[in-house]
Design a protein around this motif. Structure first.
Motif, PDB file in Angstrom:
ATOM      1  N   GLU A 291      60.640  52.464  12.062  1.00  0.00           N
ATOM      2  CA  GLU A 291      60.337  53.239  13.255  1.00  0.00           C
ATOM      3  C   GLU A 291      58.858  53.607  13.264  1.00  0.00           C
ATOM      4  OE1 GLU A 291      62.106  54.083  15.795  1.00  0.00           O
ATOM      5  OE2 GLU A 291      64.092  53.449  15.147  1.00  0.00           O
TER       6      GLU A 291
ATOM      7  N   GLU B 169      55.544  55.721  13.922  1.00  0.00           N
ATOM      8  CA  GLU B 169      55.297  57.160  13.905  1.00  0.00           C
ATOM      9  C   GLU B 169      55.078  57.660  15.332  1.00  0.00           C
ATOM     10  OE1 GLU B 169      52.176  58.361  11.331  1.00  0.00           O
ATOM     11  OE2 GLU B 169      52.992  57.319   9.577  1.00  0.00           O
TER      12      GLU B 169
ATOM     13  N   ASP C 219      53.355  59.629  18.114  1.00  0.00           N
ATOM     14  CA  ASP C 219      52.023  60.141  18.422  1.00  0.00           C
ATOM     15  C   ASP C 219      52.160  61.583  18.914  1.00  0.00           C
ATOM     16  OD1 ASP C 219      49.660  60.835  19.964  1.00  0.00           O
ATOM     17  OD2 ASP C 219      49.099  58.725  19.845  1.00  0.00           O
TER      18      ASP C 219
END
Length: 498
Positions: free
Chosen positions: A360, A362, A364
């Protein structure tokens, strides 16, 4: 040479004449004049241009004045083309029984369409157009009585026919009748310059207005005063309204009709389908009826005869009518077999092994903040994170439109959004917040509703009302709304079966 036109209006007319080599009997030749080549898709473009320009010349139509007319559709489409090009607002009255495609085409071209009850037939829509013209001071085109209708066909359609058959004998000309403009305008020229050409007029066998010999009740201005007693509902839209127009009566009284020929709706449908399958010509039901009469005339004609019929429009505006009733939306057995003859993209195929899940991305922090701010903005209580051209996003927009709700759409694939720093970061952040990777994602008053299917369920259950009221959003009652009609047509319970 290819001409550069300064207006769409100069492309009206000069339609092709095509010999039907497959359908014609061996001893005679049958030709079709394809009026679908006009920019509005039918012969009524000629009528529209002739009536509007004659009214401009006489001063009956003032700059910017609204034009109003009653029509089964093709005249309205032609008027919409002409009025849009010339800057006139247009209002059409049309009986609700005529095809939905025609309404949509007229509205798409900028016209207003006022529907009249099917029970009041053609005379009802004519009366409505007259009332609107008198009430609002609009210009009434009066296609059924207007001599400009016949005049444009004498000046264009008839001359094109004479040019096409220059040096050849034309034994018969076949047409149906609606307004009578084509019949009167073409027949009087052929009678004068090609007196050996027989004029055959087709009409529905179950609605024999001309063949009945019964006079049409008529008002002082020539318009119909009542439905003709011989009228019965029939399949040929645009043909034989529930009255004999003044222009048709003029042609009959002038001796311009040599024979009135009945044709069945069944034959009209069958011949229109054969025309598409065997001659690659897409035409409507009235064209099929006209051609059916022409083919029968050719079978009875002496060897070497030339028969011309006029095909008034294209078949695409008949998709919701019996003409296309037997054309399936789903795959038949042969098409399924073709699909299954190769391994890829098959509905019945076993799903491919799922790839190993990717890590997955990260989230923002700025994307998460943007989603929180947009979904919680009190000035925009209904927000949808969407894609511009996704069918389900379009369906959701139309549902909200039907509810009278202003939905702010954040289109993640738009050119404008692609230029921002957040491009590509919103969908991972949305998934992290909602637990779903799908689009659209809809928020009402800061509360996640979900995707398009969730919106449909909320409308059907009535839950949408509570969400909108809690957010202080006004709306139209969803009780009469069928949200599923806005979904893509391919969303079908039998889809996987073909």
């Amino acid at each position: 040479m290819i001409r550069i036109h300064d207006s769409i209006l100069s492309t009206i007319g000069r339609t092709p004449v095509v010999e039907l080599k497959t359908l014609s009997p061996s001893h005679a030749r049958v030709f079709a004049k394809l009026e679908s080549f006009n920019p509005g898709g039918s012969i009524k473009d000629r009528l529209a241009l002739g009536v509007i320009e004659a009214a401009e010349r006489s001063g009956a139509l003032k700059p910017g004045q609204t034009v109003v007319e009653a029509t089964s559709g093709n005249t309205g489409i032609g008027l919409a083309v002409v009025c849009a090009a010339k800057g006139y607002p247009l209002v059409i009255t049309m009986a609700e029984s005529f095809s939905v495609e025609r309404r949509k085409l007229m509205r798409f071209l900028g016209a207003k369409v006022v529907l009249t009850p099917a029970s009041e037939k053609g005379t009802g829509m004519v009366a409505k157009a007259r009332e609107l013209a008198e009430t609002h001071g609009w210009f009434l085109a009066r296609q059924f009585e207007n001599e400009a209708n016949a005049d444009i066909h004498s000046a264009t359609t008839a001359r094109e026919i004479l040019d096409a058959f220059e040096g050849q004998r034309l034994h018969a000309f076949v047409t149906g009748f609606g307004t009578g403009g084509t019949l009167k305008g073409v027949a009087r020229v052929l009678r004068a310059e090609r007196p050996g050409t027989r004029i055959l007029v087709a009409e529905p066998d179950n609605s024999p207005l001309l063949a009945s010999g019964i006079a049409q009740p008529r008002a002082a201005d020539g318009s119909p005063a009542a439905s003709h007693p011989a009228f019965r509902p029939h399949l040929m839209q645009g043909w034989s309204p529930d009255f004999i127009s003044k222009l048709v009566a003029d042609a009959a009284e002038a001796g311009l009709i040599d024979e009135t020929v009945p044709v069945s709706g069944r034959d009209a449908l069958a011949v229109a389908r054969r025309l598409a399958e065997e001659e690659d010509i897409l035409a409507g039901t009235s064209s099929g009826a006209t051609l059916a009469v022409a083919l029968e005339a050719a079978r009875r004609a002496p060897a070497g005869s030339n028969i011309l019929c006029l095909l008034p429009d294209t078949g695409e505006r008949y998709l919701s009518t019996p003409l296309f009733a037997d054309v399936a939306e789903d795959m038949d057995e042969d098409e399924l077999a073709l699909s299954e003859s190769t391994p890829s993209a098959r509905f019945a195929a076993a799903p491919a092994p799922a790839p190993a899940p990717a890590a997955e991305p990260e989230v923002d922090p700025q994307a998460a903040t943007f989603i929180a701010e947009m979904s919680g903005d009190p000035g925009r209580p209904v927000v949808m994170f969407a894609l511009e051209w996704c069918e389900f996003c379009w369906a959701a927009r139309r549902i909200f439109q039907a509810l009278g709700v202003d939905c702010h759409s954040v289109d993640l694939d738009s050119v404008e959004f692609a230029r921002t720093r957040l491009a590509g970061t919103i969908r991972p952040a949305l998934k992290a917040r909602t637990g779903s990777p799908t689009i659209p994602q809809i928020f009402i008053g800061g509360t996640l509703l979900g995707g398009c299917s969730d919106l449909v369920e909320a409308c059907e259950s009535g839950r949408i009302a509570a969400l909108l009221e809690a957010a202080g959003v006004g709306y139209r009652s969803p009780q009469a709304l069928d949200p599923r009609r806005f979904l893509p047509q391919w969303v079908h319970p039998r889809r996987a079966a073909g």
